[in-house]
Design a protein around this motif. Sequence first.
Motif, mmCIF file in Angstrom:
data_model
loop_
_atom_site.group_PDB
_atom_site.id
_atom_site.type_symbol
_atom_site.label_atom_id
_atom_site.label_comp_id
_atom_site.label_asym_id
_atom_site.label_seq_id
_atom_site.Cartn_x
_atom_site.Cartn_y
_atom_site.Cartn_z
ATOM 1 N N LEU A 5 0.554 -1.103 0.097
ATOM 2 C CA LEU A 5 -0.219 -0.084 0.487
ATOM 3 C C LEU A 5 0.935 1.244 0.299
ATOM 4 O O LEU A 5 0.103 2.303 -0.131
ATOM 5 C CB LEU A 5 -1.196 -0.288 1.019
ATOM 6 N N GLN A 38 -4.363 3.471 -7.418
ATOM 7 C CA GLN A 38 -5.145 3.857 -6.068
ATOM 8 C C GLN A 38 -6.246 3.629 -6.211
ATOM 9 O O GLN A 38 -6.938 4.082 -4.458
ATOM 10 C CB GLN A 38 -4.859 6.028 -6.642
ATOM 11 N N ASP A 41 -6.349 1.163 -3.888
ATOM 12 C CA ASP A 41 -5.644 1.228 -2.733
ATOM 13 C C ASP A 41 -7.108 2.350 -1.648
ATOM 14 O O ASP A 41 -7.594 1.703 -0.550
ATOM 15 C CB ASP A 41 -5.356 2.146 -2.344
ATOM 16 N N GLN A 45 -8.405 1.499 2.214
ATOM 17 C CA GLN A 45 -8.239 1.839 3.196
ATOM 18 C C GLN A 45 -9.731 1.852 3.860
ATOM 19 O O GLN A 45 -9.773 2.611 5.288
ATOM 20 C CB GLN A 45 -8.099 3.641 2.616
#
Length: 267
Positions: A5, A38, A41, A45
């Motif tokens: 990450l 992204q 990711d 998150q």
Amino acid sequence: MKKKLALGFLLVSASAPAYGQTLTAGEQAIQDLIQSIQVIDNQLQLSIKLTNGAVGYATVGGVTEDNALSGAKISEAMLLAYQDAVASVQAADYNTAQNAQELFLQQHEGAMANLSTAIDNLADATLMLQQAVAVQEMAAVADTRPEQAALQDMLSNDAYTIELGEVVAYNESLDAVESYAQQAGAFMAAANNSDLTASIDSFAAQNNVTMGAYTAITYTQNIDEFIIEWGATGSGWNGYLTSDMVDAADLYNAGEYFAQNGNYAGL
């Protein structure tokens, strides 16, 4: 997981194109990869936050609704976007040499990679022989009948005897190290030889060939000659590296220096 990450995060922060910059196809492929990573990711998150929240509420009696965590799932479209970006990066040409110096540096990098593998193979072959060489220590002190009998037993173990196959493997590994070291050194010396690179660049321009489109490149040390081919077009360049040759004595001295200092700064 955290390291991966973090890598994605660094790519996003460090690789954005300058405003108004026109990207090549390869650069655009990298930007697409960054963006697709992204997106994934972001989902990861989000899942961390939602999971922490679900655990917290579960502890105190909060009932998580159906599909409350679904928003953090990675969709098929997200995965496909990432896979397409990976394929585009893999298919892009980032290594086409624009001039002779770049060509030689690329060849040097490849030869050094092969040299590293050859060294690993030589280390393995050497280890096999060193086990047999260890018998020398026992033989040197075998001056009593029990010690001589122990030596005899030791030699009955294949691990402590030298076989033809092990010698062949060792010799072949040594030849490979010599060959790749020679090639790597020649390519680096060539990259640093401005007269040679200028001559090759001139030849490529006169014959309208793209440097990175070469089809073969060889170096023969005993005649100090490079031959580069671009399909049916090609030529040879010799005599440029005569001052860069090193013999067994030079290698031995360099090895001694490395053994004492741990580097090659003295070369």
